[in-house]
Design a protein around this motif. Structure first.
Motif, PDB file in Angstrom:
ATOM      1  N   TRP A 130      -6.303   2.455 -14.093  1.00 13.09           N
ATOM      2  CA  TRP A 130      -5.864   1.688 -12.935  1.00 13.09           C
ATOM      3  C   TRP A 130      -5.821   2.543 -11.681  1.00 13.09           C
ATOM      4  N   PHE A 156      -7.851   1.407  -8.355  1.00 13.71           N
ATOM      5  CA  PHE A 156      -7.107   1.116  -7.130  1.00 13.71           C
ATOM      6  C   PHE A 156      -7.783   1.744  -5.922  1.00 13.71           C
ATOM      7  N   TRP A 157      -8.169   2.999  -6.021  1.00 13.54           N
ATOM      8  CA  TRP A 157      -8.735   3.692  -4.861  1.00 13.54           C
ATOM      9  C   TRP A 157     -10.177   3.297  -4.595  1.00 13.54           C
ATOM     10  N   ASN A 181     -11.171   0.116  -4.480  1.00 11.10           N
ATOM     11  CA  ASN A 181     -11.140  -1.161  -3.795  1.00 11.10           C
ATOM     12  C   ASN A 181     -10.657  -0.963  -2.354  1.00 11.10           C
ATOM     13  N   TRP A 195      -9.863  -3.140  -0.134  1.00  5.04           N
ATOM     14  CA  TRP A 195      -8.785  -4.069   0.240  1.00  5.04           C
ATOM     15  C   TRP A 195      -7.431  -3.511  -0.144  1.00  5.04           C
ATOM     16  N   ASP A 196      -7.363  -2.797  -1.253  1.00  9.00           N
ATOM     17  CA  ASP A 196      -6.107  -2.171  -1.657  1.00  9.00           C
ATOM     18  C   ASP A 196      -5.730  -1.051  -0.691  1.00  9.00           C
ATOM     19  N   GLN A 197      -6.704  -0.291  -0.243  1.00  8.53           N
ATOM     20  CA  GLN A 197      -6.437   0.772   0.718  1.00  8.53           C
ATOM     21  C   GLN A 197      -5.976   0.192   2.047  1.00  8.53           C
ATOM     22  N   GLY A 223      -4.472  -2.716   2.502  1.00 11.22           N
ATOM     23  CA  GLY A 223      -3.127  -3.249   2.309  1.00 11.22           C
ATOM     24  C   GLY A 223      -2.081  -2.160   2.322  1.00 11.22           C
ATOM     25  N   LEU A 224      -2.402  -1.025   1.724  1.00 10.18           N
ATOM     26  CA  LEU A 224      -1.487   0.110   1.732  1.00 10.18           C
ATOM     27  C   LEU A 224      -1.289   0.631   3.150  1.00 10.18           C
TER      28      LEU A 224
END
Length: 61
Positions: free
Chosen positions: A12, A16-17, A19, A21-23, A25-26
């Motif tokens: 995971w 996570f890194w 994607n 979109w996840d970056q 959002g963070l």
């Protein structure tokens, strides 16, 4: 058995890194927290300062 346990990496974290979109959002969450903390610090600093009317009254005495 030890080689199987040491070679396993959490999947995971890599996903996570990868994607963007996840970056993003963070980054947005981090910026929001920073802005809230800045506004709270400005409110604390400027709330503690005396108003200009009160500051002038002490000079006139």
């Amino acid at each position: 058995m030890d080689t199987l346990m040491t070679n396993q990496r959490p999947l995971w974290k890599d996903q996570f890194w990868e994607n963007p979109w996840d970056q993003g959002g963070l980054a947005v969450i981090s910026l929001f927290i920073i802005v809230v903390l800045l506004l709270m610090s400005f409110a604390t600093v400027f709330g503690a300062l005396p108003t200009p009317e009160k500051a002038n009254r002490f000079e006139e005495s």
